[in-house]
Motif scaffolding. Structure first.
Motif, short mmCIF file in Angstrom:
data_model
loop_
_atom_site.label_atom_id
_atom_site.label_comp_id
_atom_site.label_asym_id
_atom_site.label_seq_id
_atom_site.Cartn_x
_atom_site.Cartn_y
_atom_site.Cartn_z
N LYS A 1 0.84 -1.19 0.00
CA LYS A 1 0.00 0.00 0.00
C LYS A 1 0.87 1.25 0.00
O LYS A 1 1.82 1.37 0.79
N LEU A 2 0.55 2.18 -0.87
CA LEU A 2 1.35 3.39 -1.02
C LEU A 2 0.78 4.52 -0.19
O LEU A 2 -0.44 4.64 -0.04
N THR A 3 1.66 5.38 0.33
CA THR A 3 1.21 6.59 0.99
C THR A 3 0.77 7.62 -0.05
O THR A 3 0.93 7.41 -1.26
N ARG A 4 0.25 8.75 0.43
CA ARG A 4 -0.21 9.76 -0.52
C ARG A 4 0.93 10.30 -1.35
O ARG A 4 0.80 10.46 -2.57
N THR A 5 2.07 10.57 -0.72
CA THR A 5 3.22 11.08 -1.47
C THR A 5 3.71 10.06 -2.48
O THR A 5 4.01 10.40 -3.64
N GLU A 6 3.79 8.79 -2.06
CA GLU A 6 4.23 7.74 -2.98
C GLU A 6 3.24 7.57 -4.13
O GLU A 6 3.64 7.27 -5.26
N LEU A 7 1.97 7.76 -3.84
CA LEU A 7 0.95 7.64 -4.90
C LEU A 7 1.10 8.78 -5.91
O LEU A 7 0.94 8.57 -7.13
N VAL A 8 1.40 9.98 -5.42
CA VAL A 8 1.63 11.11 -6.33
C VAL A 8 2.82 10.83 -7.23
O VAL A 8 2.78 11.06 -8.45
N VAL A 9 3.90 10.31 -6.63
CA VAL A 9 5.09 9.97 -7.42
C VAL A 9 4.76 8.89 -8.44
O VAL A 9 5.22 8.93 -9.59
N ALA A 10 3.95 7.91 -8.03
CA ALA A 10 3.58 6.83 -8.96
C ALA A 10 2.80 7.36 -10.14
O ALA A 10 3.03 6.94 -11.29
N HIS A 11 1.88 8.30 -9.89
CA HIS A 11 1.13 8.89 -11.01
C HIS A 11 2.05 9.71 -11.92
O HIS A 11 1.81 9.77 -13.13
#
Length: 360
Positions: free
Chosen positions: A58-68
């Motif tokens: 599960k990704l954090t919000r920051t990691e999710l932004v980087v993933a996008h």
């Protein structure tokens, strides 16, 4: 930095405009990625599969932004463009602070290093890196940072060599070149440490690929620093009569040449050895497939092996000649040295040890 004073303003204006456009494009992509992460939009299936293969849960919000950001090829291009823009601004800043006007010879050597570096890294990406936009972008970004440091390491080395050959060069120019050399050395250590910490899950075969250029930069900067240290020791000896009369000064003068030779020899052997090991590893990872890349790798390895063999053979001959020279003529006694007022018949410098020639 090497342009005439009247042309600097347009160059700075173009760079500032480019930086502003790059910053605006990067801000737009980051804002878009934040909105996608907040909206709960799922990542693409291929990207989710790649995260699963790397055991990322599960990704954090920051990691999710980087993933996008990373799943969009447009975002990758904009991020790489912003990195290049930052390196260009850094190059202008470092040139202005530490180098000033770059000579024609320094510019020529810089272009040679840059072209050779770009050609080989393009070959490396084709031969080793997987056809994945994210992985290719990561390698390109890392190579861009390494190329930046490599260029300035070479520039600082060339500048120090020019200053050492010019007896009337101001001390400020020496200090600026030394500060640049120290800055590149520290920056190289920091980047290598960050690389190891970021890619902590890298395999044993991947770490040498990541740190190869950092090792070469460290060797080049260390060689330049050692040569400059020997130059300072030589100047200290020549400008002080007390040092010339002391045992330390005489020993320093006697060993100056051999130390300089061995410094260059060790630097050359380390550079050739690391480069040879790197090419062999790249060929091993690529595999033997009888393609054009294999021919290029083979020719490079052959050239490196030949150069390393000639360097080692020259070192053996140097030691043989030195050993023969020491054994061909007997050592002069302290009484014989004192009889000639402790002065060399050739260079008229004080002697700590001497050889007695057949002519007496």
């Amino acid at each position: 930095a090497g342009a005439p004073e009247g042309t600097m303003a347009p160059a700075w204006g173009s760079v500032v405009t480019y930086a502003a456009a790059s910053g605006a494009a990067l801000a737009w992509q980051v804002d878009k990625a934040v909105k996608l992460a907040d909206s709960g939009r799922a990542l693409s299936p291929l990207f989710q599969q790649a995260l699963t293969e790397r055991a990322l849960g599960k990704l954090t919000r920051t990691e999710l932004v980087v993933a996008h950001l990373l799943e969009s090829q447009l975002s990758l291009v904009i991020i790489l463009n912003s990195l290049v823009c930052g390196l260009i601004l850094g190059a202008f800043l470092l040139s202005g602070l530490f180098l000033g006007r770059v000579s024609a010879l320094e510019s020529h050597r810089l272009m040679e290093r840059l072209v050779h570096y770009l050609l080989y890294k393009a070959l490396f990406i084709v031969a080793v890196v997987e056809r994945n936009s994210v992985e290719v972008s990561v390698w390109v970004a890392w190579f861009a940072v390494l190329g930046f440091m490599k260029c300035f390491a070479g520039l600082s080395k060339d500048r120090l060599e020019r200053l050492m050959s010019s007896p009337l060069s101001p001390r400020l120019a020496h200090a600026r070149a030394v500060f640049l050399l120290v800055f590149i050395f520290c920056l190289n250590l920091i980047c290598a440490g960050l690389c190891v910490s970021v890619f902590d899950n890298a395999t044993v075969s991947e770490l040498p690929l990541l740190l190869f250029e950092s090792g070469l930069i460290a060797v080049e900067v260390g060689n330049a620093g050692a040569r400059y240290g020997l130059y300072l020791a030589e100047q200290w000896y020549l400008q002080s009569e007390e040092v010339q009369e002391s045992e330390l000064g005489r020993a320093l003068w006697e060993w100056h040449g051999p130390l300089l030779y061995h410094t260059d020899f060790l630097s050359d052997v380390a550079t050739l050895g690391m480069t040879l090991a790197h090419f062999v590893q790249v060929w091993w990872l690529h595999g033997l497939s009888l393609q054009f890349i294999d021919a290029i790798l083979f020719l490079n390895i052959r050239n490196l092996v030949g150069t390393l063999h000639r360097r080692l053979k020259g070192y053996v001959r140097f030691h043989a000649a030195t050993r023969n020279l020491k054994g061909a003529f007997p050592d002069a006694t302290p009484e014989e040295i004192e009889a000639f007022n402790d002065e060399c018949a050739i260079c008229k410098e004080p002697m700590q040890v001497a050889k007695r020639l057949p002519c007496g």
